[in-house]
Design an enzyme around this catalytic site. Structure first.
Site, PDB file in Angstrom:
ATOM      1  N   CYS A  68       0.978  -1.515  -0.324  1.00  0.00           N
ATOM      2  CA  CYS A  68       0.208  -0.421   0.039  1.00  0.00           C
ATOM      3  C   CYS A  68       0.784   0.894   0.348  1.00  0.00           C
ATOM      4  CB  CYS A  68      -0.941  -0.539   1.713  1.00  0.00           C
ATOM      5  SG  CYS A  68      -1.160   1.649   1.788  1.00  0.00           S
ATOM      6  N   CYS A  71       0.088   3.864   2.558  1.00  0.00           N
ATOM      7  CA  CYS A  71       0.317   2.807   3.754  1.00  0.00           C
ATOM      8  C   CYS A  71       2.409   3.589   4.314  1.00  0.00           C
ATOM      9  CB  CYS A  71       0.607   1.266   4.487  1.00  0.00           C
ATOM     10  SG  CYS A  71      -1.690   0.961   4.737  1.00  0.00           S
TER      11      CYS A  71
END
Length: 144
Positions: A68, A71
């Protein structure tokens, strides 16, 4: 009256009782002698997650995944927030790829998602990548 709080060691996961007035004095774990607070998020897995929920410190968990992009961009922001929030609030990370059962247990539908727990109960959650100041402000606003 000198109240104590229960703090889980981020190294050996032992529960430690620390006098509230001494939390800011760099206490060490009674079992492994490592510092209880290091100003960085602890990586949690399903084997240790519930133990950290039982501690008396509010716990902010970042549910994330290695693939991600948001993230990854939030990771240093989250680490910087840990430096500002400890020892009043513990920050932790759960890799939802490696710990799919934890992601499912808490109904994580998008990442990154931060969930703030206190006394084992979810108090609030927030999805999306945030800057350090926003993480800190959000966590403090929830626990006040």
């Amino acid at each position: 009256m000198n109240e104590s709080i229960h703090v889980v060691c981020t190294h050996c996961h032992a529960m430690n009782r620390v006098p509230e007035l001494r939390v800011g004095d760099a206490p060490s774990c009674g079992r492994c002698q490592q510092p209880l607070f290091q100003g960085q998020p602890v990586a949690l897995d399903s084997a240790h997650f519930d133990k950290h929920l039982k501690g008396d410190l509010p716990l902010v968990v970042d549910f994330w995944a290695p693939w991600c992009g948001p993230c990854k961009s939030m990771a240093p922001q989250f680490a910087a927030a840990a430096q500002q929030l400890e020892p009043q609030i513990r920050l932790a990370k759960v890799d939802t790829e490696a710990e799919q059962a934890l992601g499912a247990r808490f109904g994580i539908r998008s990442i990154p998602t931060m969930v703030l727990f206190r006394g084992g109960q979810e108090l609030a959650r927030k999805s999306g990548a945030l800057a350090t100041r926003d993480i800190v402000a959000w966590a403090r606003s929830v626990i006040k």
